[in-house]
Design a protein around this motif. Structure first.
Motif, mmCIF file in Angstrom:
data_model
loop_
_atom_site.group_PDB
_atom_site.id
_atom_site.type_symbol
_atom_site.label_atom_id
_atom_site.label_comp_id
_atom_site.label_asym_id
_atom_site.label_seq_id
_atom_site.Cartn_x
_atom_site.Cartn_y
_atom_site.Cartn_z
ATOM 1 N N GLY A 239 0.783 -1.228 0.000
ATOM 2 C CA GLY A 239 0.000 0.000 0.000
ATOM 3 C C GLY A 239 0.813 1.276 0.000
ATOM 4 N N ILE A 241 4.930 2.910 -0.225
ATOM 5 C CA ILE A 241 6.309 2.594 -0.566
ATOM 6 C C ILE A 241 7.115 3.878 -0.502
ATOM 7 C CG2 ILE A 241 5.935 2.933 -3.038
ATOM 8 C CD1 ILE A 241 7.720 0.550 -3.587
ATOM 9 N N GLY A 243 11.519 5.230 -0.708
ATOM 10 C CA GLY A 243 12.919 4.846 -0.717
ATOM 11 C C GLY A 243 13.799 5.904 -1.351
ATOM 12 N N VAL A 246 17.972 11.094 -3.063
ATOM 13 C CA VAL A 246 18.180 11.936 -4.245
ATOM 14 C C VAL A 246 18.363 11.016 -5.446
ATOM 15 C CG1 VAL A 246 19.211 13.920 -3.065
ATOM 16 C CG2 VAL A 246 20.655 11.994 -3.721
ATOM 17 N N ALA A 249 21.941 9.168 -6.174
ATOM 18 C CA ALA A 249 22.565 8.220 -5.244
ATOM 19 C C ALA A 249 21.844 6.886 -5.345
ATOM 20 C CB ALA A 249 22.495 8.742 -3.817
ATOM 21 N N ILE B 214 1.820 0.989 -7.462
ATOM 22 C CA ILE B 214 3.110 0.491 -6.968
ATOM 23 C C ILE B 214 3.488 -0.806 -7.687
ATOM 24 C CG2 ILE B 214 4.235 -0.591 -4.968
ATOM 25 C CD1 ILE B 214 2.890 1.501 -3.192
ATOM 26 N N MET B 217 4.641 0.035 -11.081
ATOM 27 C CA MET B 217 5.954 0.676 -11.021
ATOM 28 C C MET B 217 7.046 -0.345 -10.722
ATOM 29 S SD MET B 217 7.354 3.640 -11.442
ATOM 30 C CE MET B 217 6.514 5.122 -10.882
ATOM 31 N N VAL B 238 17.313 4.063 -10.232
ATOM 32 C CA VAL B 238 16.036 4.559 -9.725
ATOM 33 C C VAL B 238 16.337 5.043 -8.314
ATOM 34 C CG1 VAL B 238 13.661 3.972 -9.139
ATOM 35 C CG2 VAL B 238 14.743 2.968 -11.160
ATOM 36 N N GLY B 239 16.474 6.353 -8.180
ATOM 37 C CA GLY B 239 17.055 6.912 -6.961
ATOM 38 C C GLY B 239 16.063 7.136 -5.843
ATOM 39 N N THR B 240 14.857 7.561 -6.193
ATOM 40 C CA THR B 240 13.852 7.780 -5.150
ATOM 41 C C THR B 240 12.526 7.195 -5.612
ATOM 42 O OG1 THR B 240 12.951 9.868 -5.959
ATOM 43 C CG2 THR B 240 14.919 10.005 -4.574
ATOM 44 N N ILE B 241 11.740 6.778 -4.638
ATOM 45 C CA ILE B 241 10.405 6.264 -4.942
ATOM 46 C C ILE B 241 9.457 6.697 -3.844
ATOM 47 C CG2 ILE B 241 10.876 4.039 -3.800
ATOM 48 C CD1 ILE B 241 9.062 2.762 -6.005
ATOM 49 N N GLU B 242 8.254 7.084 -4.246
ATOM 50 C CA GLU B 242 7.188 7.394 -3.291
ATOM 51 C C GLU B 242 5.900 6.879 -3.901
ATOM 52 O OE1 GLU B 242 7.445 8.734 -0.313
ATOM 53 O OE2 GLU B 242 9.571 9.249 -0.505
ATOM 54 N N GLY B 243 5.093 6.229 -3.102
ATOM 55 C CA GLY B 243 3.815 5.782 -3.627
ATOM 56 C C GLY B 243 2.855 5.395 -2.533
ATOM 57 N N GLY B 244 1.565 5.562 -2.813
ATOM 58 C CA GLY B 244 0.536 5.156 -1.857
ATOM 59 C C GLY B 244 0.417 6.089 -0.680
ATOM 60 N N THR B 245 -0.649 5.870 0.111
ATOM 61 C CA THR B 245 -0.895 6.734 1.275
ATOM 62 C C THR B 245 -1.049 5.910 2.548
ATOM 63 O OG1 THR B 245 -3.234 6.686 0.682
ATOM 64 C CG2 THR B 245 -1.968 8.608 -0.012
ATOM 65 N N PRO B 251 -2.723 1.506 -3.884
ATOM 66 C CA PRO B 251 -2.106 2.795 -4.194
ATOM 67 C C PRO B 251 -2.484 3.295 -5.580
ATOM 68 C CG PRO B 251 -0.475 1.046 -4.272
ATOM 69 C CD PRO B 251 -1.738 0.415 -3.773
ATOM 70 N N GLU B 257 12.182 8.935 -9.352
ATOM 71 C CA GLU B 257 13.137 9.834 -9.987
ATOM 72 C C GLU B 257 14.340 8.989 -10.389
ATOM 73 O OE1 GLU B 257 13.937 14.095 -8.219
ATOM 74 O OE2 GLU B 257 13.527 12.666 -6.638
#
Lengths: 383, 389
Positions: A239, A241, A243, A246, A249, B214, B217, B238-245, B251, B257
């Motif tokens: 649900g 995620i 990580g 920047v 990196a 997610i 992705m 794949v440096g950063t990930i954000e998903g879902g609440t 999600p 990014e």
């Protein structure tokens, strides 16, 4: 032994005392995180039950409210379980902010519906019967102190199962439904947090030194989601995620939260076994995975014996002139899961009726307090 | 080499003056988006260059300080380019919060290493040569004010490439490395976002209606990361990930990014196509994926002339008793990409030595500051009369 009509009359005349008990249970802070508050509720209920002849003991926990167990009669014989929980979802200070209030037949206050009303129903059904000389079954009252947090910080779930062994039937005084639904089946719910730890590196200068936690997470998220089996009634949802820090990196850390819903204990056992394998395996050398169960409510499995118990209860209600009930299955969990896990036929949602649990809009129907006490008294007299 | 000795002596005699210049530059707030700070840096540098006999041209922009182009000598002949950027990565107010400080041989402050130290070295080397009576060679100084945000406020990449036509060599005074190496090659970088739009649902009530962004992705990330090929000198992260609440909802959205580094310019269009192909494929039905360019910087290819310039630097070091500089391939970008794009042999990272760029721990080695002024004076003396490399 008095007649059902005598018992019902006694309940009606006890209504002012019932309202007072209900109020005293609502007007106190006893959220799951407030162990002292929950334990104080346990002591008050102990003081209520001992004069009636109950032997009261507690399963004590360091980080969660204690579980009350009160026994009446010869426990070597098949006994009836009356159960519920004493904690609420509300923060300290809520009792003072929103005290017990009765207005136009609706009662409000923290936990008024979930489930201080149900506890009151149970206590007075038992008190009225015992004072009238009822002794058809031995009784065991089990009240948990940390149901709202899924017993995440105690052994209450396994203690429940131990206490349930030897019972012939059970009633859980959880939130009642305004359409007189009685719950025979609940989905279980568990939530897990996975943490992934890799090796950071600069994407331009030394990318070959990096071990991406995000990449490891993605491989494993696919495996987790593949555990969903609609036919089995099990769903796995990654649900949330997050990580990395920047884009340039290689991400050292990543995490996800995973929700699992299940209809059967076999379903959650299959998922948990797979989670352990997923935790132990490695896609990207140098990335480690940790898994922690944050919340777990067992599934209340639909037992044929629960259906039979419901049919009998329906007949008793009709005979007693109480509202007709309907058997329902719901998504949200309760401790009935641990009772049905021991094969004990169980009816859940026997408490006062109302709506909007866990919110400031929570309300309970005043008239259902005595109605539900009568229902429980009738069932204990006739079943 | 009488001139060189004189230049070195000037450096030894003006240590405090050079530090003062460095400090003055670090004190000027030319952080991201601080236009007046960029202008102030430009004015300071232009003033010094005018005093040294340069004529100044400026190119102005709405959102950042001017690019300063300073020329001296006969520009119809092959000339030397000395270049750098005057901005830092920090937010407005940083010099006040963290003023220029020297402690135990290390200098601290915003941009002390990246690259106000380098700009101060550039100007000081010209001053040292001027003091030695050497000012009769064609030279062009190019100083820009928006390198850190990848020139999003200016046309500096095209401008540098244009201004480089006719040059015989270039030196970029970027951050120096503490192992004395000089940069002869830099990787290029392409940054991009990938967003997946799915469909949310409550997992208890109607799980079958969810379309997990997610999950979609995760499939894509695995494919994108597979594009890394170290044997071809490119890698994607794949440096950063954000998903879902919340855990109990499918999600509806996920974003990553990514950063693609490559060594050979011809690989970029191929890699872009491969990423686009992954984004065009759908694993979870009904999800929609969007690929967006963020920014990038070009490759600084390793021209043969870059190595010739390094040999000159090595000669100077050997003759002067300085540590020998070796060739370095750097993963990060710089404006040296645009002089090399014009075919001009370039050495990069001739600035002050230090580490921890872009962080509050950024530091520069003070002794290397003086040494690098001497080294550049020595290099310029050797290259000023050469036609080509």
């Amino acid at each position: 032994m008095k007649t059902m009509q005598d018992i019902f009359a006694a309940i009606d005349s006890a209504k002012p005392a019932m309202m007072e008990t209900w109020r005293s249970l609502v007007d106190r802070d006893c959220g799951s995180g407030n162990k002292a508050g929950v334990d104080a509720v346990g002591q008050d209920i102990k003081a209520f039950l001992e004069p009636l002849g109950f032997k009261v003991r507690f399963h004590k926990y360091e980080q969660a409210g204690n579980m009350l167990v009160a026994e009446y009669g010869d426990m070597t014989k098949p006994f009836v379980i009356l159960t519920g929980h004493m904690d609420t979802v509300f923060a300290d200070g809520t009792a003072a902010e929103r005290p017990f209030t009765v207005k136009d037949g609706r009662v409000t206050g923290p936990g008024v519906l979930d489930m201080k009303g149900g506890i009151t129903v149970m206590l007075y059904a038992v008190k009225t019967l015992l004072e009238a000389g009822w002794d058809r079954y031995p009784l065991k009252i089990i009240l948990a102190g940390d149901e709202e947090v899924g017993h995440g910080w105690s052994d209450a779930a396994s203690d429940y199962r131990k206490e349930a062994k030897g019972a012939c039937m059970a009633f859980n005084y959880e939130t009642g439904f305004i359409d007189d639904g009685i719950v025979l089946e609940r989905k279980g719910c568990a939530q897990y947090r996975f943490d992934f730890h890799g090796v950071g590196a600069h994407a331009g200068n030394n990318p070959e030194d990096g071990r991406s936690a995000v990449k490891e997470l993605c491989h494993k998220a696919l495996e987790m989601e593949a555990l969903t089996d609609f036919a089995e009634g099990t769903t796995v949802n990654v649900g949330v995620i997050s990580g990395g820090t920047v884009p340039n990196a290689i991400p050292e850390n990543a995490w996800c939260r995973v929700d699992v819903r299940f209809k059967t204990m076999a379903g959650i056992e299959r998922v948990e076994k797979a989670f352990k394998e997923i935790t132990d395996e490695t896609y990207i050398d140098g990335v480690t995975t940790a898994c922690r169960c944050e919340v777990k409510m067992g599934a209340m499995e639909r037992l044929a014996s629960s259906e039979a118990l419901f049919e009998k209860a329906q007949a008793v209600a009709a005979e007693a002139g109480l509202p007709a009930m309907k058997a329902i299955a719901v998504g949200g969990g309760s401790d009935s899961a641990y009772v049905t896990a021991e094969g004990v036929p169980t009816l859940c949602a026997m408490g006062v009726k109302g709506q909007y649990n866990h919110t400031v809009r929570e309300w309970a129907e005043e008239s259902s307090l005595t109605e539900r006490a009568k229902l429980s008294a009738a069932l204990l007299m006739k079943l | 080499m009488e001139a060189r000795d004189t230049a070195y002596q000037w450096v030894d005699a003006h240590r405090n003056d050079m530090i003062d210049l460095w400090k003055e530059m670090v004190t000027i707030d030319s952080g991201i988006g601080v236009k007046e700070g960029g202008m102030a840096m430009g004015n300071l540098c232009a003033g010094i260059l005018e005093d040294l006999g340069f004529s100044i041209r400026r190119v102005s922009y709405e959102k950042c300080g001017d690019t300063i182009i300073a020329e001296r000598g006969d520009m119809t002949k092959p000339y030397i380019i000395l270049m750098g950027h005057m901005d830092t990565v920090f937010f407005r107010g940083e010099p006040e919060r963290r003023p220029f400080t020297i402690r135990d041989g290390k200098a601290y402050g915003p941009g002390v290493l990246d690259m106000k130290g380098g700009v101060a070295i550039l100007l000081s080397a010209l001053r040292a040569l001027d003091a030695a009576g050497v000012s009769d060679f064609p030279v062009k100084v190019i100083l820009v004010a928006d390198e850190e945000p990848a020139h999003c406020f200016s046309d500096a990449p095209q401008l540098i490439e244009k201004e480089a036509k006719g040059a015989k060599c270039a030196f970029n005074f970027e951050t120096g490395f503490t192992d004395n190496s000089l940069v002869v090659q830099r990787k290029g970088c392409w940054r991009f976002f990938v967003e997946v739009f799915g469909r949310g649902c409550h997992v208890g009530n109607d799980p079958e209606n969810g379309r997990s962004a997610i999950l979609e992705m995760a499939h894509k990330i695995i494919e994108i990361e597979k594009l890394t090929d170290f044997s071809k000198a490119y890698n994607v992260n794949v440096g950063t990930i954000e998903g879902g609440t919340v855990a109990n909802a499918a999600p509806a959205y996920c974003k990553v990014e990514c950063d693609f580094r490559y060594t050979h310019p011809e690989d970029l269009p191929v890699l872009r196509q491969k990423v686009a192909d992954v984004c065009a494929k759908t694993w979870v039905p009904d999800t929609v994926t969007k690929l967006t360019d963020s920014f990038g910087f070009a490759v600084m290819p390793r021209l043969e002339g870059n190595m010739k310039l390094l040999e000159v630097a090595q000669e100077v070091a050997a003759e002067s008793g300085f540590p020998r500089p070796e060739a370095r391939l750097c993963g990060g970008g710089s404006d040296a990409a645009y002089t090399t794009a014009a075919g001009v042999p370039t050495l990069c990272a001739t600035g002050v030595e230090g580490a921890r760029n872009h962080t509050v721990e950024e530091w520069a080695d003070v002794e290397s500051f003086f040494l690098r002024v001497k080294q550049m004076a020595g290099i310029l003396l050797k290259v000023k009369d050469r036609e080509s490399f």
